[in-house]
Design a protein around this motif. Structure first.
Motif, short mmCIF file in Angstrom:
data_model
loop_
_atom_site.label_atom_id
_atom_site.label_comp_id
_atom_site.label_asym_id
_atom_site.label_seq_id
_atom_site.Cartn_x
_atom_site.Cartn_y
_atom_site.Cartn_z
N SER A 1 -6.95 -5.78 -10.75
CA SER A 1 -6.72 -7.30 -10.47
C SER A 1 -4.92 -7.63 -9.68
O SER A 1 -4.49 -8.04 -9.13
N GLY B 1 -4.41 -4.40 -6.91
CA GLY B 1 -5.23 -4.94 -5.78
C GLY B 1 -5.24 -3.53 -4.64
O GLY B 1 -6.03 -3.03 -4.12
N SER B 2 -5.68 -2.32 -6.24
CA SER B 2 -5.77 -0.80 -5.00
C SER B 2 -6.18 -0.06 -5.97
O SER B 2 -5.78 -0.08 -7.40
N GLU C 1 -13.34 -4.73 1.69
CA GLU C 1 -12.50 -4.56 2.48
C GLU C 1 -12.13 -4.08 3.96
O GLU C 1 -10.27 -3.37 2.65
N ARG D 1 -11.79 -5.40 -2.88
CA ARG D 1 -10.96 -6.88 -3.28
C ARG D 1 -11.68 -7.31 -4.84
O ARG D 1 -13.13 -7.24 -4.58
#
Length: 73
Positions: free
Chosen positions: A13, A16-17, A51, A56
């Motif tokens: 979170s 993001g990766s 995404e 995501r």
């Protein structure tokens, strides 16, 4: 002790990766992906969505992380 999959979700979170989460947690990217999928399956809630070439958090995933954060902090 918190389930390691929740810890992985929290790191994902914030980064993001999947690759960066793997670096920070010491897991391989495939292990991170597997943990996120397994957590999603065990809870019966869609936590991540594809995404482009990445993934995501869904709104449900964001809400779960917010709930975890409120418990942990």
């Amino acid at each position: 002790m918190i389930d390691p999959r929740f810890s992985t979700l929290r790191v994902f979170s914030s980064t993001g990766s999947v690759a960066r989460t793997a670096e920070l947690t010491g897991y391989s990217p495939s292990a991170v992906s597997a943990q996120l999928r397994e957590l999603q399956r065990s809870l019966g809630i869609k936590l991540i969505a594809k995404e482009g070439r990445g993934v995501r958090l869904t709104s449900a995933g964001q809400q779960l992380v917010a709930g975890i954060d409120s418990i942990v902090t």
